[in-house]
Motif scaffolding. Structure first.
Motif, PDB file in Angstrom:
ATOM      1  N   ASP A 593       0.853  -1.196   0.000  1.00  0.00           N
ATOM      2  CA  ASP A 593       0.000   0.000   0.000  1.00  0.00           C
ATOM      3  C   ASP A 593       0.879   1.233   0.000  1.00  0.00           C
ATOM      4  OD1 ASP A 593      -2.108   1.696   0.078  1.00  0.00           O
ATOM      5  OD2 ASP A 593      -2.774   1.179   2.103  1.00  0.00           O
ATOM      6  N   HIS A 594       1.163   1.731  -1.209  1.00  0.00           N
ATOM      7  CA  HIS A 594       1.993   2.923  -1.377  1.00  0.00           C
ATOM      8  C   HIS A 594       1.089   4.114  -1.654  1.00  0.00           C
ATOM      9  CE1 HIS A 594       4.926   5.524  -3.704  1.00  0.00           C
ATOM     10  NE2 HIS A 594       5.510   5.333  -2.538  1.00  0.00           N
ATOM     11  N   SER A 595       1.621   5.309  -1.479  1.00  0.00           N
ATOM     12  CA  SER A 595       0.795   6.501  -1.684  1.00  0.00           C
ATOM     13  C   SER A 595       0.357   6.646  -3.134  1.00  0.00           C
ATOM     14  CB  SER A 595       1.567   7.754  -1.248  1.00  0.00           C
ATOM     15  OG  SER A 595       2.783   7.868  -1.978  1.00  0.00           O
ATOM     16  N   LEU A 596       1.116   6.099  -4.090  1.00  0.00           N
ATOM     17  CA  LEU A 596       0.773   6.224  -5.500  1.00  0.00           C
ATOM     18  C   LEU A 596      -0.013   5.028  -6.038  1.00  0.00           C
ATOM     19  CD1 LEU A 596       4.104   7.686  -6.942  1.00  0.00           C
ATOM     20  CD2 LEU A 596       2.027   8.910  -6.277  1.00  0.00           C
ATOM     21  N   GLU A 639      -4.017 -14.829  -7.647  1.00  0.00           N
ATOM     22  CA  GLU A 639      -4.885 -13.675  -7.839  1.00  0.00           C
ATOM     23  C   GLU A 639      -4.107 -12.399  -7.537  1.00  0.00           C
ATOM     24  OE1 GLU A 639      -9.453 -12.832  -6.945  1.00  0.00           O
ATOM     25  OE2 GLU A 639      -8.255 -13.014  -5.121  1.00  0.00           O
ATOM     26  N   VAL A 640      -4.193 -11.433  -8.440  1.00  0.00           N
ATOM     27  CA  VAL A 640      -3.505 -10.153  -8.286  1.00  0.00           C
ATOM     28  C   VAL A 640      -4.525  -9.035  -8.441  1.00  0.00           C
ATOM     29  CG1 VAL A 640      -1.668  -8.638  -9.136  1.00  0.00           C
ATOM     30  CG2 VAL A 640      -1.361 -11.126  -9.204  1.00  0.00           C
ATOM     31  N   ASN A 641      -4.556  -8.108  -7.486  1.00  0.00           N
ATOM     32  CA  ASN A 641      -5.417  -6.925  -7.553  1.00  0.00           C
ATOM     33  C   ASN A 641      -4.553  -5.690  -7.365  1.00  0.00           C
ATOM     34  OD1 ASN A 641      -7.177  -8.988  -5.442  1.00  0.00           O
ATOM     35  ND2 ASN A 641      -7.974  -8.581  -7.460  1.00  0.00           N
ATOM     36  N   GLY A 642      -4.726  -4.706  -8.226  1.00  0.00           N
ATOM     37  CA  GLY A 642      -3.931  -3.492  -8.115  1.00  0.00           C
ATOM     38  C   GLY A 642      -4.735  -2.258  -8.436  1.00  0.00           C
ATOM     39  N   LYS A 643      -4.323  -1.136  -7.853  1.00  0.00           N
ATOM     40  CA  LYS A 643      -4.957   0.152  -8.131  1.00  0.00           C
ATOM     41  C   LYS A 643      -3.887   1.228  -8.175  1.00  0.00           C
ATOM     42  CE  LYS A 643      -8.558   3.366  -6.661  1.00  0.00           C
ATOM     43  NZ  LYS A 643      -9.620   3.664  -5.673  1.00  0.00           N
ATOM     44  N   MET A 644      -4.046   2.135  -9.157  1.00  0.00           N
ATOM     45  CA  MET A 644      -3.078   3.208  -9.323  1.00  0.00           C
ATOM     46  C   MET A 644      -3.820   4.499  -9.637  1.00  0.00           C
ATOM     47  SD  MET A 644       0.094   3.478 -12.044  1.00  0.00           S
ATOM     48  CE  MET A 644       0.953   2.118 -11.240  1.00  0.00           C
ATOM     49  N   THR A 645      -3.295   5.605  -9.145  1.00  0.00           N
ATOM     50  CA  THR A 645      -3.868   6.921  -9.424  1.00  0.00           C
ATOM     51  C   THR A 645      -2.777   7.786 -10.041  1.00  0.00           C
ATOM     52  OG1 THR A 645      -5.289   6.652  -7.489  1.00  0.00           O
ATOM     53  CG2 THR A 645      -5.173   8.846  -8.453  1.00  0.00           C
ATOM     54  N   PRO A 646      -2.606   7.725 -11.376  1.00  0.00           N
ATOM     55  CA  PRO A 646      -1.531   8.489 -12.021  1.00  0.00           C
ATOM     56  C   PRO A 646      -1.689   9.997 -11.858  1.00  0.00           C
ATOM     57  CG  PRO A 646      -2.398   6.788 -13.486  1.00  0.00           C
ATOM     58  CD  PRO A 646      -3.334   6.891 -12.331  1.00  0.00           C
ATOM     59  N   ASP A 648      -4.705  13.322 -10.427  1.00  0.00           N
ATOM     60  CA  ASP A 648      -5.849  13.561  -9.546  1.00  0.00           C
ATOM     61  C   ASP A 648      -7.181  13.425 -10.271  1.00  0.00           C
ATOM     62  OD1 ASP A 648      -5.668  15.756 -11.160  1.00  0.00           O
ATOM     63  OD2 ASP A 648      -5.580  17.233  -9.539  1.00  0.00           O
ATOM     64  N   TRP A 649      -7.162  13.183 -11.603  1.00  0.00           N
ATOM     65  CA  TRP A 649      -8.409  13.023 -12.347  1.00  0.00           C
ATOM     66  C   TRP A 649      -8.553  11.643 -12.997  1.00  0.00           C
ATOM     67  CZ3 TRP A 649      -7.298  11.911 -17.400  1.00  0.00           C
ATOM     68  CH2 TRP A 649      -6.066  12.349 -17.897  1.00  0.00           C
ATOM     69  N   TRP A 650      -7.548  10.789 -12.804  1.00  0.00           N
ATOM     70  CA  TRP A 650      -7.581   9.480 -13.442  1.00  0.00           C
ATOM     71  C   TRP A 650      -7.104   8.410 -12.470  1.00  0.00           C
ATOM     72  CZ3 TRP A 650      -3.187   7.448 -16.987  1.00  0.00           C
ATOM     73  CH2 TRP A 650      -3.502   6.162 -17.447  1.00  0.00           C
ATOM     74  N   SER A 651      -7.886   7.357 -12.332  1.00  0.00           N
ATOM     75  CA  SER A 651      -7.468   6.205 -11.538  1.00  0.00           C
ATOM     76  C   SER A 651      -7.798   4.939 -12.313  1.00  0.00           C
ATOM     77  CB  SER A 651      -8.168   6.191 -10.183  1.00  0.00           C
ATOM     78  OG  SER A 651      -9.558   5.960 -10.332  1.00  0.00           O
ATOM     79  N   LEU A 652      -6.997   3.929 -12.115  1.00  0.00           N
ATOM     80  CA  LEU A 652      -7.261   2.664 -12.782  1.00  0.00           C
ATOM     81  C   LEU A 652      -7.014   1.523 -11.807  1.00  0.00           C
ATOM     82  CD1 LEU A 652      -4.333   1.157 -13.735  1.00  0.00           C
ATOM     83  CD2 LEU A 652      -4.306   3.161 -15.213  1.00  0.00           C
ATOM     84  N   SER A 653      -7.794   0.463 -11.966  1.00  0.00           N
ATOM     85  CA  SER A 653      -7.639  -0.725 -11.149  1.00  0.00           C
ATOM     86  C   SER A 653      -7.692  -1.945 -12.050  1.00  0.00           C
ATOM     87  CB  SER A 653      -8.720  -0.802 -10.071  1.00  0.00           C
ATOM     88  OG  SER A 653     -10.007  -0.827 -10.654  1.00  0.00           O
ATOM     89  N   ALA A 654      -6.961  -2.979 -11.649  1.00  0.00           N
ATOM     90  CA  ALA A 654      -6.895  -4.205 -12.439  1.00  0.00           C
ATOM     91  C   ALA A 654      -7.013  -5.406 -11.509  1.00  0.00           C
ATOM     92  CB  ALA A 654      -5.592  -4.261 -13.231  1.00  0.00           C
ATOM     93  N   ASP A 655      -7.705  -6.408 -11.972  1.00  0.00           N
ATOM     94  CA  ASP A 655      -7.873  -7.654 -11.223  1.00  0.00           C
ATOM     95  C   ASP A 655      -7.580  -8.815 -12.159  1.00  0.00           C
ATOM     96  OD1 ASP A 655      -9.102  -6.226  -8.930  1.00  0.00           O
ATOM     97  OD2 ASP A 655     -10.734  -5.928 -10.356  1.00  0.00           O
ATOM     98  N   PHE A 656      -6.777  -9.747 -11.658  1.00  0.00           N
ATOM     99  CA  PHE A 656      -6.405 -10.904 -12.468  1.00  0.00           C
ATOM    100  C   PHE A 656      -6.472 -12.150 -11.602  1.00  0.00           C
ATOM    101  CE2 PHE A 656      -3.226 -13.989 -13.856  1.00  0.00           C
ATOM    102  CZ  PHE A 656      -3.582 -14.180 -15.186  1.00  0.00           C
ATOM    103  N   ASN A 657      -7.075 -13.213 -12.133  1.00  0.00           N
ATOM    104  CA  ASN A 657      -7.171 -14.461 -11.386  1.00  0.00           C
ATOM    105  C   ASN A 657      -6.903 -15.630 -12.333  1.00  0.00           C
ATOM    106  OD1 ASN A 657      -7.930 -16.070  -8.967  1.00  0.00           O
ATOM    107  ND2 ASN A 657      -9.550 -16.784 -10.321  1.00  0.00           N
ATOM    108  N   TYR A 658      -5.960 -16.477 -11.935  1.00  0.00           N
ATOM    109  CA  TYR A 658      -5.627 -17.673 -12.714  1.00  0.00           C
ATOM    110  C   TYR A 658      -5.703 -18.875 -11.793  1.00  0.00           C
ATOM    111  CZ  TYR A 658      -2.839 -21.254 -15.039  1.00  0.00           C
ATOM    112  OH  TYR A 658      -2.411 -22.431 -15.591  1.00  0.00           O
ATOM    113  N   ASN A 659      -6.380 -19.933 -12.230  1.00  0.00           N
ATOM    114  CA  ASN A 659      -6.347 -21.148 -11.439  1.00  0.00           C
ATOM    115  C   ASN A 659      -6.231 -22.382 -12.327  1.00  0.00           C
ATOM    116  OD1 ASN A 659      -9.161 -21.459 -12.183  1.00  0.00           O
ATOM    117  ND2 ASN A 659      -9.643 -20.123 -10.455  1.00  0.00           N
ATOM    118  N   TYR A 660      -5.598 -23.386 -11.728  1.00  0.00           N
ATOM    119  CA  TYR A 660      -5.294 -24.643 -12.408  1.00  0.00           C
ATOM    120  C   TYR A 660      -6.040 -25.772 -11.704  1.00  0.00           C
ATOM    121  CZ  TYR A 660      -2.483 -28.753 -13.670  1.00  0.00           C
ATOM    122  OH  TYR A 660      -2.065 -29.989 -14.085  1.00  0.00           O
ATOM    123  N   PHE A 661      -6.765 -26.588 -12.470  1.00  0.00           N
ATOM    124  CA  PHE A 661      -7.578 -27.668 -11.917  1.00  0.00           C
ATOM    125  C   PHE A 661      -6.905 -29.014 -12.177  1.00  0.00           C
ATOM    126  CE2 PHE A 661     -10.436 -24.275 -13.165  1.00  0.00           C
ATOM    127  CZ  PHE A 661     -11.301 -24.162 -12.092  1.00  0.00           C
TER     128      PHE A 661
END
Length: 789
Positions: A593-596, A639-646, A648-661
């Motif tokens: 959890d970084h400020s950026l 599973e990887v979840n990330g959020k970034m605010t480049p 003050d008017w734009w933010s993006l978040s990404a979620d990725f999940n991979y599983n092997y059966f």
């Protein structure tokens, strides 16, 4: 690919060492009058010379705050909507730490009466045994229902049939406000009566603690509804309209006095869900085929009412009484063109099969709850609750076959009647006591009773009379009783936390097919241990780990042998002999959890026994699908979840999940085994535009995957949401387009040495425009409306 994913995980985790230096600032923010903690209060560190913000954060659910800075010359500003801000100067730094102590904010009554400003909330919060996703900023879900909200939560997917999956696996227990609800039954479809403006947050527990019911092999999803408790009158109203029909009105009203808090929510509306379908059934021995293509239109009128009151005997004792009434009136029409072909591809016959279905679904729930706080901070308390609910479904479907080609097509009229009733009762006691500053004990118990009756009959129209088909008609009775007791112990220090628990559950299940006198009794007792741990490696990086054992008992609709005969060559039914699934779940998570930016990554493993899967068999030229216990399932995932605010008017978040059966087992005395994998990805971009406009773009991809008999196709889709705030945020206008390119499909192939089956379904694009207004001290609703399964 696995190496790349692991490299991404450890690269993200390894960067934390760069942010481990500086001054640590801690404290707690409370309401000066009630002394209750204030969640989401804004904390700013300001440079003493320039007044510019150095760092910032928001408080957690218990009002605590923590952040760090390299600067030694700063002041602290604490603010929250409706309260008078405080600025703290003359900061004392001791051993690179600043303890602000308890900061009490006074309510600013004048400000709240003049203007309503919506508080921005962190999207994701990590707690020791769960993740919390705050709903307020999801623009693309305008006109959505609870199912649509869940589909936008990381780790959660909702397929076109309304089945809820957690990390790609079913067997999810859905709670409302931490308890079972009549709205989570009916295969999850009753969640359509919950409009999204009613939802405050969604809690996802992939490894729930022993405090919770052990039901749900893949975990628990808890939907927490909004409940305003500020003094005075607060409320909001929303109006939505959309194409196809998605019209709804939502209203909430709360009044808080010194002794009472009265709360209410109402949702009413109408919606249409069109669908195109195709199917193919091929007998591989003879080459004969049955093909169908058609469309379905489902119309629903829905109503949901929640009423309740809190009565405060004093500052530490409160009793809550609430009731929930929901109703769905359904009408459904289906028209499909069927054709039969011989082994050389020659068309033999054709007919049109038309369906008309009418159903009414009333649902009731009532709850009484008493909470007693033994200390002012509310950490030592007793909670007692009793819940009763009932759900009925009266459904009638008529089918007519109209010959269109060939001599083999015959006229046919059929009637399907389904009279369903369900009653549930839950009695629960929870007791929490801190033993010392860092130790907490929890204990309690729950008794759950479910009683279901379903009368179903399928009839053919012969010689002017309806003749019941005995093998497709019966009265089905189902009773389930579960008694559970638990105990947990937790140790939480500044850097290290540990929580262990054990739950015991005794289950009794009884089913009876009255007409054929087929009876099934199951009685078993299980122990469910849980372990959770966390360690703060650095100021901006922490690790979490968890283990839990869980169970997924067969639901009524999995056991009920009632046949769905929309396609008489491909029918589905339940299995009265179905056994519960068991899972052992392990998980390790790293949180940066970084400020950026923020980044979390989890490696997990689930070992599932008596795995339940839909199995299709061929009998007399008809494909019959029913759930069965088929071997074991080993699931390993990242599973990887990330959020970034480049900016003050734009933010993006990404979620990725991979599983092997890794699937193995025995079917029809023959061993089987196969490996498969699947992955999902979601990217969300949010833009704050001039003139108080906001834009959200969501792209979503679900890969194809394999089950015991089926290959399920993947798809990509996109959602768009636009929001405009007016009148100082009191009025919000939302526009959403879900599935912009109409690319969300449900497509599967069933492979078997004796037959081949293909199924295709598509819903299409949904456009909704909504307006909401908040009055008093309330906030304007972000979204509301109908559901899309």
């Amino acid at each position: 690919m696995n190496r790349i994913l692991i490299w991404i995980l450890f690269f993200g985790l390894g960067t934390t060492s760069a942010y481990s230096q500086g001054i640590e600032v801690t404290g707690k923010v409370v309401d000066a009058k009630s002394q209750n903690p204030i969640e989401f209060a804004t904390i700013k560190l300001l440079d003493e010379d320039s007044g510019q913000m150095i760092a910032g954060t928001t408080t957690l659910a218990d009002g605590t705050l923590i952040l760090s800075t390299e600067s030694k010359n700063f002041s602290v500003e604490v603010s929250f909507i409706g309260f008078i801000s405080q600025q703290i100067k003359d900061i004392q730094v001791v051993n690179s730490k600043v303890n602000l102590g308890t900061i009490a904010l006074e309510e600013d009554t004048q400000q709240m009466n003049e203007v309503v400003v919506q508080a921005e909330r962190s999207t994701t919060e990590f707690q020791l045994d769960k993740r919390v996703f705050n709903v307020g900023q999801d623009l693309s879900s305008t006109g959505a229902s609870a199912l649509d909200v869940l589909n936008n939560v990381p780790s959660v997917t909702v397929n076109i049939e309304g089945q809820i999956l957690l990390r790609g696996t079913g067997g999810v227990q859905v709670l409302i406000n931490g308890k079972p609800s009549v709205l989570t039954g009916d295969g999850g479809n009753a969640l359509g009566t919950l409009t999204a403006d009613m939802i405050d947050r969604v809690e996802v527990m992939t490894n729930p603690s022993a405090k919770y019911n052990a039901e749900g092999v893949s975990g628990i999803i808890n939907i927490v509804l909004k409940k305003e408790d500020k003094k005075g009158v607060n409320g909001s109203v929303s109006l939505n309209t959309g194409v196809p029909n998605n019209h709804s009105l939502g209203f909430s009203l709360n009044k808080r006095t010194e002794k009472f808090n009265l709360f209410s929510q109402i949702g009413v509306g109408k919606r249409t869900m069109p669908e195109d379908f195709e199917s193919l059934n091929r007998n591989l021995s003879t080459g004969a085929e049955v093909q169908s293509v058609g469309e379905v239109e489902k119309n629903e009128n829905f109503f949901n009412l929640i009423l309740g009151t809190d009565y405060y005997f004093n500052d530490r004792n409160v009793i809550t009484a609430s009731g929930n009434y929901a109703f769905e009136g359904e009408s459904e029409t289906s028209s499909g063109d069927f054709s039969t072909y011989d082994g050389q591809g020659l068309r033999l016959s054709g007919w049109q099969r038309n369906e008309e279905t009418e159903a009414s679904n009333p649902k009731w729930q009532y709850e009484m709850q008493f909470k007693s706080d033994f200390t002012e901070d509310g950490d030592h308390f007793l909670l007692v609750s009793a819940i009763g609910s009932s759900f009925a479904k009266d459904q009638s479907s008529s089918y007519i076959n109209i010959p269109t080609y060939g001599d083999g097509a015959q006229s046919l009229e059929q009637l399907s009647d389904n009279d369903f009733s369900q009653a549930e009762y839950t009695f629960q006691v929870d007791y929490t006591k801190p033993i010392a500053e860092k130790f907490t004990l929890e204990t309690g118990g729950q008794y759950f009773i479910q009683d279901v009756k379903n009368d179903y009959a399928i009839s053919d129209f012969e010689s002017g009379d309806w003749v019941v088909i005995p093998e497709l008609s019966n009265n089905f009775f189902y009773t389930q009783k579960v008694l559970g007791i638990y105990g947990t112990g937790a140790y939480e220090a500044d850097k290290f936390g540990l929580k262990v628990g054990l739950r015991m559950e005794n289950t009794n299940i009884h089913t009876l097919l009255e007409e054929t006198d087929e009876e099934n009794n199951q009685a078993f007792t299980n122990l469910f241990p849980t372990v959770h741990a966390s360690y703060k490696v650095a100021k901006t990086f922490s690790m979490q780990g968890g283990y839990s054992r869980r169970i997924s008992r067969p639901r009524f609709f999995d056991l009920n042998p009632f046949y769905n005969i929309r396609n008489t060559y491909s029918v589905s039914t339940g299995n009265p002999d179905l056994l519960p699934e068991y899972t052992d779940s392990y998980e390790v998570t790293g949180i940066l959890d970084h400020s950026l930016f923020s980044l979390s990554a989890s490696i997990y493993h689930r070992y599932i026994t008596q795995t339940v899967e839909d199995v299709t068999i061929l009998e007399d030229g008809i494909n019959i699908t029913k759930p069965m216990n088929i071997g074991t399932n080993k699931v390993t995932g990242l599973e990887v979840n990330g959020k970034m605010t480049p900016t003050d008017w734009w933010s993006l978040s990404a979620d990725f999940n991979y599983n092997y059966f890794d699937r193995s087992g025995t079917y029809e005395s023959a061993p089987f085994g196969f490996q498969s994998n699947q992955w999902t990805g979601r990217l969300t971009n949010k833009f704050d535009l001039p003139a108080d406009f906001s834009l959200e773009l969501v792209s979503d991809y679900r890969s194809s995957y394999q089950t015991f008999q089926r290959n399920i196709s993947g798809y990509a889709m996109a959602d768009i949401g636009v929001r405009k705030k007016i009148i100082n945020g009191k009025v919000i206008v939302n526009l959403s387009v879900r599935d912009v390119f109409a690319s969300r499909i449900s497509e599967s192939e069933t492979l078997n040495p004796d037959f081949y089956q293909y199924s295709y379904r598509q819903r299409g694009r949904f456009v909704t425009l909504g307006v909401s207004y908040g009055f008093g001290k309330g906030e304007a609703m972000e979204f509301s409306g109908g559901r899309r399964r």
